[in-house]
Design a protein around this motif. Structure first.
Motif, PDB file in Angstrom:
ATOM      1  N   VAL A  11       0.842  -1.202   0.000  1.00 44.82           N
ATOM      2  CA  VAL A  11       0.000   0.000   0.000  1.00 44.82           C
ATOM      3  C   VAL A  11       0.876   1.251   0.000  1.00 44.82           C
ATOM      4  O   VAL A  11       0.643   2.209  -0.750  1.00 44.82           O
ATOM      5  N   LYS A  12       1.896   1.236   0.832  1.00 48.49           N
ATOM      6  CA  LYS A  12       2.826   2.367   0.909  1.00 48.49           C
ATOM      7  C   LYS A  12       3.494   2.606  -0.447  1.00 48.49           C
ATOM      8  O   LYS A  12       3.604   3.747  -0.920  1.00 48.49           O
ATOM      9  N   GLU A  13       3.915   1.528  -1.109  1.00 49.27           N
ATOM     10  CA  GLU A  13       4.584   1.657  -2.403  1.00 49.27           C
ATOM     11  C   GLU A  13       3.611   2.123  -3.483  1.00 49.27           C
ATOM     12  O   GLU A  13       4.010   2.826  -4.424  1.00 49.27           O
ATOM     13  N   LEU A  14       2.342   1.763  -3.362  1.00 51.11           N
ATOM     14  CA  LEU A  14       1.336   2.270  -4.304  1.00 51.11           C
ATOM     15  C   LEU A  14       1.193   3.786  -4.161  1.00 51.11           C
ATOM     16  O   LEU A  14       1.101   4.506  -5.160  1.00 51.11           O
ATOM     17  N   PHE A  15       1.161   4.267  -2.921  1.00 48.62           N
ATOM     18  CA  PHE A  15       1.098   5.712  -2.697  1.00 48.62           C
ATOM     19  C   PHE A  15       2.299   6.406  -3.331  1.00 48.62           C
ATOM     20  O   PHE A  15       2.155   7.443  -3.988  1.00 48.62           O
ATOM     21  N   ILE A  25       1.363   1.724 -13.480  1.00 46.02           N
ATOM     22  CA  ILE A  25       1.878   1.096 -12.268  1.00 46.02           C
ATOM     23  C   ILE A  25       1.531  -0.385 -12.354  1.00 46.02           C
ATOM     24  O   ILE A  25       0.367  -0.739 -12.582  1.00 46.02           O
ATOM     25  N   ILE A  26       2.524  -1.236 -12.195  1.00 45.23           N
ATOM     26  CA  ILE A  26       2.280  -2.677 -12.256  1.00 45.23           C
ATOM     27  C   ILE A  26       2.440  -3.259 -10.856  1.00 45.23           C
ATOM     28  O   ILE A  26       3.504  -3.147 -10.239  1.00 45.23           O
ATOM     29  N   LEU A  27       1.376  -3.872 -10.356  1.00 45.56           N
ATOM     30  CA  LEU A  27       1.408  -4.563  -9.075  1.00 45.56           C
ATOM     31  C   LEU A  27       1.511  -6.057  -9.353  1.00 45.56           C
ATOM     32  O   LEU A  27       0.543  -6.688  -9.774  1.00 45.56           O
ATOM     33  N   CYS A 166      -2.665  -5.137 -12.256  1.00 45.05           N
ATOM     34  CA  CYS A 166      -2.253  -6.133 -11.271  1.00 45.05           C
ATOM     35  C   CYS A 166      -2.476  -7.546 -11.792  1.00 45.05           C
ATOM     36  O   CYS A 166      -3.463  -7.829 -12.485  1.00 45.05           O
ATOM     37  N   SER A 167      -1.537  -8.414 -11.468  1.00 46.08           N
ATOM     38  CA  SER A 167      -1.603  -9.804 -11.912  1.00 46.08           C
ATOM     39  C   SER A 167      -0.493 -10.577 -11.222  1.00 46.08           C
ATOM     40  O   SER A 167       0.507 -10.011 -10.777  1.00 46.08           O
ATOM     41  N   ILE A 181       5.551  -7.757  -5.072  1.00 50.41           N
ATOM     42  CA  ILE A 181       5.383  -8.314  -3.731  1.00 50.41           C
ATOM     43  C   ILE A 181       6.179  -9.612  -3.651  1.00 50.41           C
ATOM     44  O   ILE A 181       5.873 -10.569  -4.366  1.00 50.41           O
ATOM     45  N   PRO A 182       7.217  -9.669  -2.820  1.00 55.61           N
ATOM     46  CA  PRO A 182       8.044 -10.879  -2.760  1.00 55.61           C
ATOM     47  C   PRO A 182       7.236 -12.077  -2.266  1.00 55.61           C
ATOM     48  O   PRO A 182       6.543 -11.996  -1.246  1.00 55.61           O
TER      49      PRO A 182
END
Length: 731
Positions: A11-15, A25-27, A166-167, A181-182
């Motif tokens: 969440v912090k990195e998305l901000f 932005i790729i999650l 996101c994927s 996300i590791p």
């Protein structure tokens, strides 16, 4: 809703990504990591900080995924303002809306969900929202399926400046901001299984009359083993076997059905299920943990969004031709049924049985050390009576104590910046340390000329400070956002972090360790101007060894039990490694030098133990679970943690406990990334003293090509006298 630490980090990195220039932005979110929880929490927090925002969540066409996602946000986020496409068509878009839309219903050929006139009306709703000052942020779910021209056409309607894709398997977009996300952190959190075991205990040469029967027999034997262990531990979960057929394989399907019918698992008694395009049986309650269905037959593709956390065994069948590996297939068996590990390797692993060599190669290539060959090893009889005292945490909550966190942060300021009770002196000390203390908001920009755009060129330019007067209305949301970020650093909610900041810096607080005497407006400015420095301090304060901070628990906060080396272990290794030497000093028969996963430091240490005559035996401890040796400690906010030292060894009849850490490079720089290392060292030392044992931290020094050990006082300087050659200490 309580997020795990890695979820708060995402969440912090998305901000942070939203503040950068990249539109995309790729999650990259592993299956089972709680992608929907992460995104919906972020959406809620973002809309609190940034007015006039509308989120558009686009999903592909299969499986009513948009309805599932909306339902999850309604469940996770209290009073969330969610809409589906029909709601948008009725009332348009409003501030703080989160709209879940199946994009194929807008433009898929032959799809009558929207007539031409309605589609025009949809675009009019968008234009009206833009005219009213609303701005759209797009979330593209399952982006590997949505990366099409038609999906892009839908996105363009919204004139958005930010697209979050996101994927679990995203396709690269040039210039995108990547948030990865590791998988290891998802495993540590207990949400997905620790290991994928491939073809457990298969012989080197297998002779069988029927490959299908062989694989199904293995899978069902594993099902019985898992089911028995679950019942013994009073866990009411029926593990599910997924049998994946290749496409165009009706004959193979009949063979599988007949095999299960002989076993007594049928569609009629509910123990067998099927999910094919033209056949659905026993699917209604299959996702329930105690569903009677023990096996399900599927084809190559599984419907998008289907989650069955109790699925644990995959049988991948083939029909003459190898098929392309799909990571989503493995993802179906990786979730933990109850979103937690049980501390039993059998239950915390998932299992693949297949003769499809291409598929197996794809699994290993995709998952690396998360997918390994495995065999069951047995403890040598000489070591069955070895026992130690193991400690485990009794506090089930992961919540931090705000009072202890406040004390830790205050002590960190006192320890590193030397603050005290004189607020005037503290002001000078903080300014010397780089803090901005002002009524105004400070921004920075650059002035100069450059032919290239890169960090080096920018650093040579003139740095210009731009100030603006604080406005509590316009900067209030920014303050809220910054406080939220600071809380995310240590897994603490906004209200607690806001209280901590006020206690430390606001003049109206009564805290005896208060650092500054700022009025409320100045607190706003202080936080906004110094967010990065505060983030670093708050994070480090949770781990730093500070005098008088509590290290051990009261007796009623620690569960103690006798630890004995487990009779068996599921040994995972790299079958393709050139080194397949049996490590004779290991307590398990058949332990190989190709053991995985292992860090380079662990690998070097194991080889060292094998070669040194004074070391009689070695045991590699697990990293999670009640059957392994654990020591309890807490961080400076009172959060309980279990520390699992890496190794137990015997040196000339004496037990040593060893923790291996990242080494030192050729220049002496530390490669240890664990900020809790100093605290863990003190906890280990305390444990060794209490039980009259020996041990310490071992790290590899690249300059001398030697293993070094620290036993008395922890230091991050390899040249310190605290680090000695392990060979000198052990011999």
């Amino acid at each position: 809703m309580e997020l795990r630490e890695f979820q708060l980090t995402a969440v912090k990195e998305l901000f942070e990504a939203m503040e950068k220039s990249a539109q995309e932005i790729i999650l990259k979110s592993p299956t089972g990591s709680g992608k929907t929880i992460i995104l919906t929490y972020f959406m809620q927090q973002y809309m609190l900080s940034y007015p006039n925002t509308v989120f558009i969540w686009l999903t592909p066409g299969k499986g009513s995924l948009e309805e599932q996602s909306k339902a999850k946000m309604d469940r996770y986020i209290h009073m969330s303002q969610t809409k589906l496409l029909p709601d948008v068509m009725t009332s348009g878009f409003d501030e703080n809306d989160s709209c879940f839309i199946n994009w194929e219903k807008l433009n898929k050929k032959g799809n009558n969900a929207l007539k031409e006139s309605e589609r025009t009306n949809f675009i009019e709703h968008i234009n009206r929202a833009l005219k009213n000052g609303l701005r759209f942020v797009i979330v593209v779910d399952e982006s590997h399926q949505n990366n099409t021209v038609k999906a892009d056409e839908i996105i363009q309607y919204f004139h958005t400046k930010k697209i979050i894709r996101c994927s679990a398997t995203p396709r690269g977009i040039a210039g995108a901001e990547i948030i990865d996300i590791p998988e290891e952190e998802v495993i540590v959190a207990g949400l997905i299984k620790k290991m994928l075991v491939i073809n457990e205990n298969f012989e080197q040469i297998i002779q069988t009359e029927n490959q299908i029967n062989y694989l199904l027999e293995r899978a069902c034997a594993k099902h019985r083993e898992i089911r028995s262990a679950l019942l013994q531990n009073d866990i009411q979960v029926n593990p599910l076997i997924i049998i994946q057929l290749p496409n165009n394989s009706d004959l193979l399907q009949n063979t599988v059905e007949q095999w299960f019918e002989k076993k007594g698992w049928t569609y009629e008694n509910g123990q067998l299920a099927v999910w094919l395009s033209n056949q659905h049986e026993n699917l209604e309650k299959i996702e329930e943990l105690d569903s009677p269905a023990s096996a399900i037959i599927i084809k190559q593709a599984v419907a998008t969004g289907w989650d069955c956390p109790r699925a644990q065994i995959l049988v991948k069948l083939r029909d003459n031709m190898d098929e392309t590996f799909e990571i989503q297939t493995i993802g179906r068996i990786r979730r933990m049924a109850e979103a937690k590990h049980y501390g039993i390797e059998l239950l915390d692993s998932c299992y693949l049985y297949t003769f499809d060599e291409k598929f197996t190669e794809g699994v290993k290539l995709s998952m690396g050390k998360g997918a390994l060959d495995a065999s069951t090893l047995f403890l040598k009889k000489d070591y069955v009576n070895i026992s130690l005292t193991s400690e485990h945490r009794t506090m089930v909550t992961d919540h931090r104590d705000p009072q202890k966190a406040l004390l830790a942060i205050a002590k960190y300021f006192e320890h590193t910046i030397k603050t005290g009770t004189n607020r005037t002196e503290n002001t000078l000390l903080l300014r010397t340390a780089g803090f901005v203390i002002s009524d105004d908001i400070y921004r920075h920009t650059y002035s100069g000329e450059t032919a290239t755009i890169n960090k080096a060129a920018v650093s040579d330019m003139n740095k210009i400070a731009v100030t603006e007067k604080l406005n509590t209305h316009t900067h209030g949301r920014e303050y809220h956002q910054k406080i939220g970020k600071l809380g995310m650093e240590i897994g603490m909610g906004y209200s607690y972090m806001n209280t901590i900041i006020r206690r430390l810096f606001e003049k109206n607080s009564n805290y005896n360790r208060k650092i500054l005497n700022l009025d409320l407006k100045q607190v706003y400015s202080f936080v906004i101007n110094n967010t990065e420095r505060l983030r670093h301090i708050i994070r480090e304060a949770m781990a730093m060894e500070i005098a008088q901070m509590q290290l051990q628990f009261d007796a009623n906060q620690v569960s103690k039990n006798i630890f004995k080396i487990p009779q068996t272990c599921l040994f995972t290794y790299d079958k393709l490694s050139k080194g397949q030497i049996e490590m004779k000093k290991n307590v398990y028969s058949g332990y190989l030098s190709s053991a995985e996963p292992r860090s380079s430091g662990e690998r070097i240490f194991e080889k060292f133990c094998e070669q040194v005559s004074s070391i009689e035996w070695i045991y590699k401890n697990g990293d999670k679970g009640s059957e392994y040796l654990s020591i309890v400690y807490n961080d400076n906010s009172g959060k309980q943690r279990n520390f699992f030292p890496d190794y137990i060894i015997c040196v000339q009849g004496e037990i040593w406990i060893i923790e291996t850490k990242g080494g030192f490079d050729r220049k002496g720089n530390s490669q240890d990334i664990d900020i809790f290392s100093p605290k863990k060292f003190e906890v280990l030392k305390n444990y060794l003293e209490r039980y009259n044992l020996k041990g310490g931290f071992v790290r590899y020094d690249n300059k001398s090509n030697e293993l070094c050990i620290c036993t008395e006082k922890y230091s991050d300087n390899v040249d310190s006298s605290e680090w000695q050659l392990l060979s000198n200490v052990i011999l």
